[in-house]
Design an enzyme around this catalytic site. Structure first.
Site, PDB file in Angstrom:
ATOM      1  CB  ALA A 182      -8.311  17.036  -1.085  1.00  0.00           C
TER       2      ALA A 182
ATOM      3  CG  HIS B   8      -4.085   7.624  13.154  1.00  0.00           C
ATOM      4  ND1 HIS B   8      -5.180   7.492  12.319  1.00  0.00           N
ATOM      5  CD2 HIS B   8      -4.592   7.876  14.387  1.00  0.00           C
ATOM      6  CE1 HIS B   8      -6.296   7.673  13.019  1.00  0.00           C
ATOM      7  NE2 HIS B   8      -5.967   7.909  14.267  1.00  0.00           N
TER       8      HIS B   8
ATOM      9  CB  CYS C 140      15.083  -7.028  22.513  1.00  0.00           C
ATOM     10  SG  CYS C 140      13.634  -6.785  21.470  1.00  0.00           S
TER      11      CYS C 140
ATOM     12  NE  ARG D 148      -3.318   0.381   2.762  1.00  0.00           N
ATOM     13  CZ  ARG D 148      -4.494   0.760   2.312  1.00  0.00           C
ATOM     14  NH1 ARG D 148      -5.237  -0.058   1.602  1.00  0.00           N
ATOM     15  NH2 ARG D 148      -4.948   1.965   2.573  1.00  0.00           N
TER      16      ARG D 148
ATOM     17  CB  THR E 238     -11.243  12.207   7.760  1.00  0.00           C
ATOM     18  OG1 THR E 238     -11.568  11.257   8.778  1.00  0.00           O
ATOM     19  CG2 THR E 238     -11.694  13.587   8.183  1.00  0.00           C
ATOM     20  CB  SER E 239     -14.676   7.887   6.778  1.00  0.00           C
ATOM     21  OG  SER E 239     -13.771   7.359   7.738  1.00  0.00           O
TER      22      SER E 239
HETATM   23  N1  NAD Z   1      -2.585   8.296   3.049  1.00  0.00           N
HETATM   24  C1  NAD Z   1      -2.552   7.678   4.240  1.00  0.00           C
HETATM   25  O1  NAD Z   1      -1.668   7.912   5.034  1.00  0.00           O
HETATM   26  C2  NAD Z   1      -3.652   6.718   4.587  1.00  0.00           C
HETATM   27  C3  NAD Z   1      -4.315   6.001   3.594  1.00  0.00           C
HETATM   28  C4  NAD Z   1      -5.287   5.076   3.974  1.00  0.00           C
HETATM   29  C5  NAD Z   1      -5.621   4.918   5.329  1.00  0.00           C
HETATM   30  N2  NAD Z   1      -4.967   5.636   6.277  1.00  0.00           N
HETATM   31  C6  NAD Z   1      -5.400   5.466   7.682  1.00  0.00           C
HETATM   32  O2  NAD Z   1      -6.750   5.131   7.595  1.00  0.00           O
HETATM   33  C7  NAD Z   1      -7.529   5.491   8.704  1.00  0.00           C
HETATM   34  C8  NAD Z   1      -8.923   5.726   8.121  1.00  0.00           C
HETATM   35  O3  NAD Z   1      -9.543   6.953   8.337  1.00  0.00           O
HETATM   36  P1  NAD Z   1      -9.725   8.128   7.278  1.00  0.00           P
HETATM   37  O4  NAD Z   1     -10.971   8.820   7.700  1.00  0.00           O
HETATM   38  O5  NAD Z   1      -8.460   8.882   7.166  1.00  0.00           O
HETATM   39  O6  NAD Z   1      -9.925   7.464   5.839  1.00  0.00           O
HETATM   40  P2  NAD Z   1     -11.104   6.610   5.217  1.00  0.00           P
HETATM   41  O7  NAD Z   1     -10.462   5.745   4.200  1.00  0.00           O
HETATM   42  O8  NAD Z   1     -11.939   6.006   6.267  1.00  0.00           O
HETATM   43  O9  NAD Z   1     -12.042   7.690   4.488  1.00  0.00           O
HETATM   44  C9  NAD Z   1     -11.610   8.414   3.394  1.00  0.00           C
HETATM   45  C10 NAD Z   1     -12.545   9.585   3.182  1.00  0.00           C
HETATM   46  O10 NAD Z   1     -12.009  10.369   2.126  1.00  0.00           O
HETATM   47  C11 NAD Z   1     -13.048  10.741   1.242  1.00  0.00           C
HETATM   48  N3  NAD Z   1     -12.414  10.972  -0.052  1.00  0.00           N
HETATM   49  C12 NAD Z   1     -12.120  10.069  -1.028  1.00  0.00           C
HETATM   50  N4  NAD Z   1     -11.498  10.683  -2.043  1.00  0.00           N
HETATM   51  C13 NAD Z   1     -11.376  11.993  -1.709  1.00  0.00           C
HETATM   52  C14 NAD Z   1     -10.797  13.139  -2.338  1.00  0.00           C
HETATM   53  N5  NAD Z   1     -10.192  13.032  -3.525  1.00  0.00           N
HETATM   54  N6  NAD Z   1     -10.856  14.339  -1.690  1.00  0.00           N
HETATM   55  C15 NAD Z   1     -11.457  14.444  -0.487  1.00  0.00           C
HETATM   56  N7  NAD Z   1     -12.014  13.402   0.158  1.00  0.00           N
HETATM   57  C16 NAD Z   1     -11.967  12.194  -0.444  1.00  0.00           C
HETATM   58  C17 NAD Z   1     -14.029   9.596   1.270  1.00  0.00           C
HETATM   59  O11 NAD Z   1     -15.307  10.048   0.871  1.00  0.00           O
HETATM   60  C18 NAD Z   1     -13.964   9.209   2.763  1.00  0.00           C
HETATM   61  O12 NAD Z   1     -14.887   9.965   3.514  1.00  0.00           O
HETATM   62  C19 NAD Z   1      -6.754   6.606   9.283  1.00  0.00           C
HETATM   63  O13 NAD Z   1      -6.481   6.241  10.593  1.00  0.00           O
HETATM   64  C20 NAD Z   1      -5.400   6.650   8.550  1.00  0.00           C
HETATM   65  O14 NAD Z   1      -4.340   6.493   9.464  1.00  0.00           O
HETATM   66  C21 NAD Z   1      -4.000   6.539   5.927  1.00  0.00           C
HETATM   67 ZN    ZN Z   2      13.562  -4.651  20.663  1.00  0.00          ZN
END
Ligand code: NAD
Ligand code: ZN
Length: 257
Positions: A242, A121, A161, A70, A199-200
C-alpha cells in the site's frame, strides 16, 4: 515504482473512486495484520479466537489486555504514504470523489486527512457497555508502548449499569453496524473504480463489496503483495504494498492528468 498500464488507465478514467481497505493498509505503519503471527503472551492464540464474543465472555480482562497490546500504541504510529496518497487523490489527481471504506479499527485514514471514512468494523477510539450498550466516554488507561504488556487488564465499568466496557469494534460472529454497511454498499454501487487494498477477502460481508462493485459496473483493482480471495473478482491485480503502490499511482495520475 511503475504503475501497471491497465491500473493507470482505469484510475485515470474513473470519476468516482472507492478505496476499500483492510489491515494490510496499516501494516507499513507498524500495525500488525490479523494473519501476522501473534507474539508474546498471545502467541498460542489466533486473532480470530480472541476477537470474538465468546472470548470476551470467557475472560474479558484477557481480551482487553490483548486489544491494548495490539492497538494501545496507536497514538505512537503514523499514517503511511499510502493513507496520505488516498487522502490527497481527489485534490491532486482530480477525481470527483474518493471514498474510503475500511475494515480497520484504527484511525489512520482520518489522521491522513480522508473525510467521511466508513468504518465497517467499528473503531478502536470508541467504547461501549457490553451489557446495556451505552457509549463510554470515560477514561481508558492504556499501557505505554514501551512498558511490559500485562496479560490481564481490567476493563472500565459502565456508569449506567455496572457492566464491563468493551471495545467499540465488530467481533467475528457479530453483525456489522447497519448504517455503515448501507453507506458502503451505496458508494461501491455508484463507483467507477473500486480499489481493494490490503485485505485478505476472508471476512464477510466486507469481502462482498468488490463483488457488488463489479456487479454494478465498476472496474475492480486489487493492491496486495499476495494473492487473496478477492484476486479472482478483480479485473486487475497489482502485487505491491500500500505505502509503495498508492503514492506511485496518485503521482502518476497527477503527472499525466
Ligand atoms: N489496522 C487495523 O485496524 C486492523 C489490524 C488487524 C486486524 N484488523 C481487523 O482484522 C480483520 C481481518 O481482515 P483484513 O482482511 O482486514 O486483514 P487480514 O489480516 O486478514 O489480511 C491482511 C491482508 O493484507 C495484505 N498485506 C500485508 N501487508 C500489506 C501491505 N504492506 N500492503 C498491502 N497489503 C498488505 C496481506 O497479504 C493480507 O491479504 C478485519 O476485520 C479488521 O477489522 C484491523
Ligand atoms: Zn451499561
Amino acid at each position: 515504482m511503475e504503475v501497471p498500464g491497465p491500473v493507470l488507465d482505469a484510475a485515470r478514467s474513473a470519476h468516482r473512486v472507492v478505496v476499500v481497505t483492510g489491515a494490510g493498509m496499516s501494516a507499513e505503519s507498524g500495525v500488525p495484520t490479523f494473519r501476522d503471527a501473534q507474539t508474546g503472551l498471545w502467541a498460542r492464540y489466533a486473532a480470530e479466537d480472541l476477537a470474538t464474543p465468546e472470548a470476551w465472555e470467557r475472560d474479558p480482562a484477557f481480551v482487553w489486555a490483548w486489544y491494548f497490546s495490539r492497538f494501545g500504541s496507536l497514538a505512537a504510529v503514523e499514517p503511511n504514504a499510502g493513507h496520505r496518497a488516498v487522502a490527497t487523490w481527489a485534490e491532486v489527481a482530480g477525481a470527483e470523489s474518493v471514498a474510503v471504506v475500511t475494515q480497520n479499527v484504527d484511525d489512520l485514514h482520518e489522521r491522513a486527512g480522508s473525510p467521511d471514512v466508513v468504518h465497517l468494523h467499528g473503531s478502536l477510539a470508541s467504547f461501549r457497555c457490553s451489557r446495556c450498550d451505552t457509549a463510554y466516554e470515560g477514561r481508558v488507561d492504556v499501557p505505554d508502548a514501551g512498558d511490559a504488556q500485562p496479560e490481564r487488564l481490567d476493563p472500565p465499568v459502565c456508569v449506567e449499569c455496572g457492566g464491563l466496557v468493551r471495545p467499540g469494534v465488530v467481533w467475528f460472529g457479530e453483525l456489522l453496524p447497519l448504517d455503515a454497511w448501507e453507506r458502503a454498499v451505496a458508494v461501491v454501487e455508484s463507483a467507477d473504480l473500486v480499489l481493494v487494498v490490503g485485505t485478505s477477502g476472508l471476512v464477510h460481508p466486507a469481502a462482498g463489496l468488490p463483488v457488488i462493485g463489479r456487479g454494478a459496473g465498476a472496474t475492480v483493482v486489487e493492491v496486495n503483495p499476495r494473492e487473496t480471495d478477492t484476486s479472482d473478482v478483480a479485473h486487475h491485480v497489482w502485487r505491491a504494498t500500500a505505502a509503495v503502490a498508492l503514492p506511485a499511482l496518485v503521482q502518476a495520475l497527477a503527472r499525466t492528468g
